[in-house]
Design an enzyme around this catalytic site. Structure first.
Site, PDB file in Angstrom:
ATOM      1  N   GLU A 220     -16.927  -3.212   0.239  1.00 36.52           N
ATOM      2  CA  GLU A 220     -15.939  -3.122  -0.825  1.00 36.52           C
ATOM      3  C   GLU A 220     -15.305  -4.486  -1.072  1.00 36.52           C
ATOM      4  OE1 GLU A 220     -13.721   0.334   0.416  1.00 36.52           O
ATOM      5  OE2 GLU A 220     -15.211   1.634  -0.533  1.00 36.52           O
TER       6      GLU A 220
ATOM      7  N   HIS B 133      -9.712  -3.829  -6.379  1.00 33.63           N
ATOM      8  CA  HIS B 133     -10.655  -3.598  -5.285  1.00 33.63           C
ATOM      9  C   HIS B 133     -11.626  -2.507  -5.701  1.00 33.63           C
ATOM     10  CE1 HIS B 133      -7.855  -0.316  -4.177  1.00 33.63           C
ATOM     11  NE2 HIS B 133      -8.834   0.204  -3.470  1.00 33.63           N
TER      12      HIS B 133
ATOM     13  N   HIS C  42     -14.284   0.794  -4.711  1.00 32.78           N
ATOM     14  CA  HIS C  42     -14.587   1.914  -3.835  1.00 32.78           C
ATOM     15  C   HIS C  42     -16.100   2.100  -3.855  1.00 32.78           C
ATOM     16  CE1 HIS C  42     -10.376   4.041  -4.239  1.00 32.78           C
ATOM     17  NE2 HIS C  42     -10.340   2.932  -3.513  1.00 32.78           N
TER      18      HIS C  42
ATOM     19  N   ASP D 278      -3.848   2.276  -0.466  1.00 27.46           N
ATOM     20  CA  ASP D 278      -3.829   1.632  -1.786  1.00 27.46           C
ATOM     21  C   ASP D 278      -2.427   1.708  -2.380  1.00 27.46           C
ATOM     22  OD1 ASP D 278      -6.537   1.303  -1.523  1.00 27.46           O
ATOM     23  OD2 ASP D 278      -7.083   2.875  -2.948  1.00 27.46           O
TER      24      ASP D 278
HETATM   25 ZN    ZN Z   1      -8.854   1.984  -2.463  1.00 24.25          ZN
END
Ligand code: ZN
Length: 140
Positions: free
Chosen positions: A31, A77, A79, A90
């Site tokens: 990620e 970011h 996933h 988050d």
């Molecule tokens: Zn996340």
């Protein structure tokens, strides 16, 4: 120029969004995480957080550990699943690091992303066709 507490953002440059989706895809199944920077109200830069870790928690933690940069307006970011919902980690990050937070998810297509505010509420982020300034990527 006066420092503003709350920065208004009109949208994200299409090239910057495409860059985010491309890097997220390239990073898969890892990620990707970064900070968003806006210029004249348009998100045009992604500051990539170095390091590769296999878990999302690590990506988020790396963002948490970055020094506060007043020029950034939020985070991005990815996933590696199809889930676009912010996790508890988050949400804690969103509350501390600006007011625009993009999550991109597998399969990293045109619609595989969402933007959230600092409370984790989905927010509209317009995709703007503007000239790309060739400074989307800056290692930190
Ligand atoms: Zn996340």
């Amino acid at each position: 120029m006066k420092l503003e507490m709350k920065k208004e953002v009109k949208g994200i440059a299409r090239d910057t969004l495409n860059f985010i989706l491309a890097v997220s895809g390239d990073s898969h199944p890892y990620e990707f995480a970064g900070l968003l920077r806006a210029e004249e109200g348009v998100i045009t830069e992604v500051l990539i957080v170095p390091g590769t870790e296999s878990s999302e928690v690590s990506a988020i933690l790396r963002l948490e550990m970055m020094p506060i940069d007043p020029s950034t307006i939020g985070t991005v970011h990815s996933h590696s699943s199809k889930n676009l919902k912010p996790s508890q980690a988050d949400l804690e990050l969103f509350a501390r690091r600006g007011d625009y937070h993009i999550i991109a998810c597998y399969p990293y297509g045109e619609g595989s992303w969402r933007c959230y505010d600092s409370r984790g509420m989905q927010r509209v982020l317009r995709v703007l066709d503007i000239e790309f300034k060739n400074k989307d990527l800056e290692e930190i």
